[in-house]
Design an enzyme around this catalytic site. Structure first.
Site, PDB file in Angstrom:
ATOM      1  N   TYR A  79       1.454  -1.585   0.015  1.00  0.00           N
ATOM      2  CA  TYR A  79      -0.164  -0.441  -0.132  1.00  0.00           C
ATOM      3  C   TYR A  79       1.415   0.760   0.212  1.00  0.00           C
ATOM      4  O   TYR A  79       0.326   2.403  -0.910  1.00  0.00           O
ATOM      5  CB  TYR A  79      -1.400   0.137   0.765  1.00  0.00           C
ATOM      6  CG  TYR A  79      -2.439  -0.826   0.737  1.00  0.00           C
ATOM      7  CD1 TYR A  79      -3.192  -0.343  -0.313  1.00  0.00           C
ATOM      8  CD2 TYR A  79      -1.753  -2.349   1.328  1.00  0.00           C
ATOM      9  CE1 TYR A  79      -4.187  -1.948  -0.455  1.00  0.00           C
ATOM     10  CE2 TYR A  79      -3.280  -2.938   1.176  1.00  0.00           C
ATOM     11  CZ  TYR A  79      -3.651  -2.634  -0.013  1.00  0.00           C
ATOM     12  OH  TYR A  79      -5.053  -3.410  -0.166  1.00  0.00           O
ATOM     13  N   ARG A 116       1.153   1.557  -3.618  1.00  0.00           N
ATOM     14  CA  ARG A 116       0.011   2.367  -4.022  1.00  0.00           C
ATOM     15  C   ARG A 116      -0.344   3.570  -3.796  1.00  0.00           C
ATOM     16  O   ARG A 116       0.066   4.845  -4.585  1.00  0.00           O
ATOM     17  CB  ARG A 116      -0.933   1.868  -4.081  1.00  0.00           C
ATOM     18  CG  ARG A 116      -1.449  -0.224  -4.049  1.00  0.00           C
ATOM     19  CD  ARG A 116      -1.250  -0.814  -5.608  1.00  0.00           C
ATOM     20  NE  ARG A 116      -0.030  -0.241  -6.185  1.00  0.00           N
ATOM     21  CZ  ARG A 116       0.867  -0.485  -6.104  1.00  0.00           C
ATOM     22  NH1 ARG A 116       1.694  -1.414  -5.763  1.00  0.00           N
ATOM     23  NH2 ARG A 116       1.813  -0.552  -7.148  1.00  0.00           N
ATOM     24  N   GLN A 165     -15.793   1.910  -6.177  1.00  0.00           N
ATOM     25  CA  GLN A 165     -15.306   1.366  -5.493  1.00  0.00           C
ATOM     26  C   GLN A 165     -13.690   1.194  -5.446  1.00  0.00           C
ATOM     27  O   GLN A 165     -13.187   0.836  -4.852  1.00  0.00           O
ATOM     28  CB  GLN A 165     -15.048  -0.112  -6.063  1.00  0.00           C
ATOM     29  CG  GLN A 165     -16.785  -0.909  -6.278  1.00  0.00           C
ATOM     30  CD  GLN A 165     -17.224  -1.867  -7.855  1.00  0.00           C
ATOM     31  OE1 GLN A 165     -16.887  -2.887  -7.617  1.00  0.00           O
ATOM     32  NE2 GLN A 165     -17.749  -1.552  -8.933  1.00  0.00           N
ATOM     33  N   VAL A 186     -10.030   3.035  -4.321  1.00  0.00           N
ATOM     34  CA  VAL A 186      -9.599   3.879  -3.084  1.00  0.00           C
ATOM     35  C   VAL A 186      -8.343   4.777  -3.618  1.00  0.00           C
ATOM     36  O   VAL A 186      -7.713   5.748  -2.754  1.00  0.00           O
ATOM     37  CB  VAL A 186      -8.504   2.525  -2.810  1.00  0.00           C
ATOM     38  CG1 VAL A 186      -9.173   1.362  -1.625  1.00  0.00           C
ATOM     39  CG2 VAL A 186      -7.295   1.748  -3.374  1.00  0.00           C
ATOM     40  N   ASP A 187      -8.309   4.740  -4.573  1.00  0.00           N
ATOM     41  CA  ASP A 187      -7.799   5.997  -5.261  1.00  0.00           C
ATOM     42  C   ASP A 187      -8.349   7.475  -4.981  1.00  0.00           C
ATOM     43  O   ASP A 187      -9.601   7.621  -4.823  1.00  0.00           O
ATOM     44  CB  ASP A 187      -7.425   6.455  -7.027  1.00  0.00           C
ATOM     45  CG  ASP A 187      -8.530   6.522  -7.528  1.00  0.00           C
ATOM     46  OD1 ASP A 187      -9.474   7.303  -7.650  1.00  0.00           O
ATOM     47  OD2 ASP A 187      -8.629   5.925  -8.383  1.00  0.00           O
ATOM     48  N   HIS A 247     -14.847   0.629  -0.857  1.00  0.00           N
ATOM     49  CA  HIS A 247     -13.907   0.348  -0.374  1.00  0.00           C
ATOM     50  C   HIS A 247     -12.911   0.440   0.655  1.00  0.00           C
ATOM     51  O   HIS A 247     -11.677   0.656  -0.009  1.00  0.00           O
ATOM     52  CB  HIS A 247     -12.887  -0.710  -1.614  1.00  0.00           C
ATOM     53  CG  HIS A 247     -14.538  -0.932  -2.242  1.00  0.00           C
ATOM     54  ND1 HIS A 247     -14.024  -2.145  -3.766  1.00  0.00           N
ATOM     55  CD2 HIS A 247     -15.255  -2.296  -1.662  1.00  0.00           C
ATOM     56  CE1 HIS A 247     -15.352  -3.144  -4.022  1.00  0.00           C
ATOM     57  NE2 HIS A 247     -16.005  -3.046  -2.649  1.00  0.00           N
ATOM     58  N   GLY A 252     -16.490   1.678 -16.023  1.00  0.00           N
ATOM     59  CA  GLY A 252     -15.121   0.571 -15.572  1.00  0.00           C
ATOM     60  C   GLY A 252     -15.686  -0.613 -14.568  1.00  0.00           C
ATOM     61  O   GLY A 252     -14.395  -0.424 -13.920  1.00  0.00           O
ATOM     62  N   THR A 253     -16.075  -1.103 -14.591  1.00  0.00           N
ATOM     63  CA  THR A 253     -16.109  -2.669 -13.668  1.00  0.00           C
ATOM     64  C   THR A 253     -16.749  -3.283 -13.669  1.00  0.00           C
ATOM     65  O   THR A 253     -17.617  -3.939 -14.879  1.00  0.00           O
ATOM     66  CB  THR A 253     -16.578  -1.689 -12.616  1.00  0.00           C
ATOM     67  OG1 THR A 253     -16.623  -2.982 -11.487  1.00  0.00           O
ATOM     68  CG2 THR A 253     -18.134  -1.136 -12.741  1.00  0.00           C
ATOM     69  N   SER A 254     -15.663  -4.745 -13.836  1.00  0.00           N
ATOM     70  CA  SER A 254     -15.829  -5.926 -14.188  1.00  0.00           C
ATOM     71  C   SER A 254     -17.883  -6.197 -13.624  1.00  0.00           C
ATOM     72  O   SER A 254     -17.661  -7.905 -13.986  1.00  0.00           O
ATOM     73  CB  SER A 254     -15.210  -6.820 -13.892  1.00  0.00           C
ATOM     74  OG  SER A 254     -14.989  -7.222 -12.179  1.00  0.00           O
TER      75      SER A 254
HETATM   76  N1  APR Z   1     -12.323   2.554 -19.423  1.00  0.00           N
HETATM   77  C1  APR Z   1     -13.262   1.483 -19.166  1.00  0.00           C
HETATM   78  N2  APR Z   1     -13.349   0.745 -18.269  1.00  0.00           N
HETATM   79  C2  APR Z   1     -12.318   0.229 -17.983  1.00  0.00           C
HETATM   80  C3  APR Z   1     -11.018   0.164 -18.857  1.00  0.00           C
HETATM   81  C4  APR Z   1     -10.950   2.213 -19.543  1.00  0.00           C
HETATM   82  N3  APR Z   1      -9.317   2.800 -20.309  1.00  0.00           N
HETATM   83  N4  APR Z   1     -10.189   0.204 -19.187  1.00  0.00           N
HETATM   84  C5  APR Z   1     -10.105  -1.701 -18.150  1.00  0.00           C
HETATM   85  N5  APR Z   1     -11.111  -1.331 -17.751  1.00  0.00           N
HETATM   86  C6  APR Z   1     -12.833  -2.049 -17.535  1.00  0.00           C
HETATM   87  C7  APR Z   1     -12.634  -3.721 -17.933  1.00  0.00           C
HETATM   88  O1  APR Z   1     -12.862  -3.684 -19.305  1.00  0.00           O
HETATM   89  C8  APR Z   1     -12.534  -4.068 -15.970  1.00  0.00           C
HETATM   90  O2  APR Z   1     -14.447  -4.508 -16.286  1.00  0.00           O
HETATM   91  O3  APR Z   1     -12.467  -2.127 -16.046  1.00  0.00           O
HETATM   92  C9  APR Z   1     -12.917  -2.820 -15.675  1.00  0.00           C
HETATM   93  C10 APR Z   1     -12.434  -3.053 -14.124  1.00  0.00           C
HETATM   94  O4  APR Z   1     -12.621  -4.850 -13.429  1.00  0.00           O
HETATM   95  P1  APR Z   1     -11.526  -4.853 -12.425  1.00  0.00           P
HETATM   96  O5  APR Z   1     -10.359  -4.874 -13.025  1.00  0.00           O
HETATM   97  O6  APR Z   1     -12.358  -5.937 -11.699  1.00  0.00           O
HETATM   98  O7  APR Z   1     -11.741  -3.509 -11.464  1.00  0.00           O
HETATM   99  P2  APR Z   1     -13.070  -3.358 -10.381  1.00  0.00           P
HETATM  100  O8  APR Z   1     -14.459  -4.552 -11.441  1.00  0.00           O
HETATM  101  O9  APR Z   1     -13.210  -1.996  -9.559  1.00  0.00           O
HETATM  102  O10 APR Z   1     -12.997  -4.086  -9.123  1.00  0.00           O
HETATM  103  C11 APR Z   1     -13.926  -4.497  -7.716  1.00  0.00           C
HETATM  104  O11 APR Z   1     -12.170  -5.401  -6.824  1.00  0.00           O
HETATM  105  O12 APR Z   1     -10.347  -6.257  -6.254  1.00  0.00           O
HETATM  106  C12 APR Z   1     -11.104  -5.515  -6.274  1.00  0.00           C
HETATM  107  O13 APR Z   1     -12.110  -4.119  -4.205  1.00  0.00           O
HETATM  108  C13 APR Z   1     -11.438  -4.339  -5.315  1.00  0.00           C
HETATM  109  O14 APR Z   1     -12.681  -2.101  -5.552  1.00  0.00           O
HETATM  110  C14 APR Z   1     -11.974  -3.796  -6.187  1.00  0.00           C
HETATM  111  C15 APR Z   1     -13.119  -5.005  -6.920  1.00  0.00           C
END
Ligand code: APR
Length: 225
Positions: free
Chosen positions: A53, A56, A86, A88-89, A104, A169-171
C-alpha cells in the site's frame, strides 16, 4: 436537474495510469490479490502488505484525474450527483466531485487495528510501529476481501433514489458492490461505459463499449441534450 448515481470501478482510473485488477489475471501489480488485500494476508505478512500500500500511495500521488473523472465532476453543474466508487484513489475528488462514497476505503487514510472508527489522513509511508493513540498498529483504511462493506446501505439507498445510473469501468464481479444495480428502480435509465462490458444494452440500459475518457463525455452529452 436529474438525480444521478455513478458507480465507478478501476477502469475509470486506468487511463490515469492506475492498473485495474482483473485485466492482469488476478495479479495486482505482481501480487496475488489475497496476499495483499485480505485480513489473513495482513496477519501472515504485515510488512509486505504495508509496503504494497505504500507503493500504491506513492503511485497515486504521481497520477492525475483524467477526462472521465472531469466529465463526471462537471455533471454537478446541472444535476444532483453522487459518485459511488469501488476505487481507493482520490481522483474523483481531485477532479472536483463533491459527493464521493468510497465503498472499499481510501488509500490516503489509515485506521487503528484497535478501534476501526479511529481514522487518520495519511499521505506518507505506513510502517510497522506506526501506532494509534491507544498504542495499536495502524493499518490501511481499505475494505479487504472477506471484510464488511460499511457504506453499502448508504449506496443502496442512493441507487434506489436515482433517476439515472451511470456505471463506469467495473467488471461487476465483486459483491456486494456488483449487486447495486439491482437496487435501481425499473424506470431508472442506466448507462454503462466499459471497453469490455459485462452488461448488454436493453430498453433501459445504454452501453458504450469504449474507454472511460471517450465514453463518459458521451453519456454526459446525452444527459444534457
Ligand atoms: N475505461 C473504462 N473501463 C476500463 C478501461 C478504461 N480505459 N480499462 C479497463 N476497463 C474495464 C475493464 O474492462 C473491466 O471491466 O475496467 C474493469 C476493471 O475491472 P476490475 O479490474 O475487476 O476492477 P473493479 O471492477 O473495480 O474491481 C472491483 O475488486 O479487487 C477488488 O476491491 C477491489 O474495488 C475492487 C473490486
Amino acid at each position: 436537474m436529474l438525480k444521478i448515481a455513478v458507480l465507478t470501478g478501476a477502469g475509470v482510473s486506468a487511463e490515469s495510469g492506475l492498473k485495474t485488477f482483473r485485466d492482469s489475471n488476478g495479479l495486482w501489480e505482481g501480487h496475488d490479490v489475497m496476499e495483499v488485500a485480505s485480513p489473513q494476508g495482513f496477519h501472515k505478512n504485515p510488512a509486505l502488505v504495508l509496503d504494497f500500500y505504500n507503493q500504491r500511495r506513492k503511485q497515486l500521488l504521481e497520477v492525475l484525474p483524467n477526462a472521465a473523472h472531469h466529465a463526471l465532476a462537471d455533471l454537478e453543474k446541472d444535476h444532483e450527483v453522487t459518485i459511488i466508487t469501488q476505487n481507493v484513489d482520490d481522483l474523483h475528488e481531485r477532479a472536483g466531485s463533491s459527493n464521493v462514497i468510497h465503498l472499499h476505503g481510501e488509500l490516503l487514510k489509515v485506521r487503528s487495528t484497535f478501534d476501526e472508527s479511529l481514522i487518520l489522513d495519511w499521505k506518507q509511508d505506513l510502517n510497522i510501529g506506526d501506532f494509534c493513540e491507544h498504542n495499536h498498529q495502524l493499518r490501511p483504511h481499505i475494505v479487504w476481501f472477506g471484510e464488511a462493506v460499511p457504506l453499502m446501505e448508504v449506496a443502496m439507498d442512493i441507487v434506489a433514489r436515482a433517476e439515472v445510473l451511470i456505471i463506469v469501468g467495473t467488471s461487476m464481479q465483486v459483491y456486494p458492490a456488483a449487486g447495486l444495480i439491482q437496487y435501481a428502480s425499473y424506470n431508472t435509465s442506466v448507462y454503462f461505459v466499459d471497453p469490455n462490458p459485462s452488461i448488454r444494452s436493453s430498453e433501459r440500459v445504454t452501453v458504450f463499449a469504449e474507454k472511460a475518457t471517450t465514453g463518459v463525455p458521451k453519456v454526459v452529452a446525452a444527459l444534457n441534450s
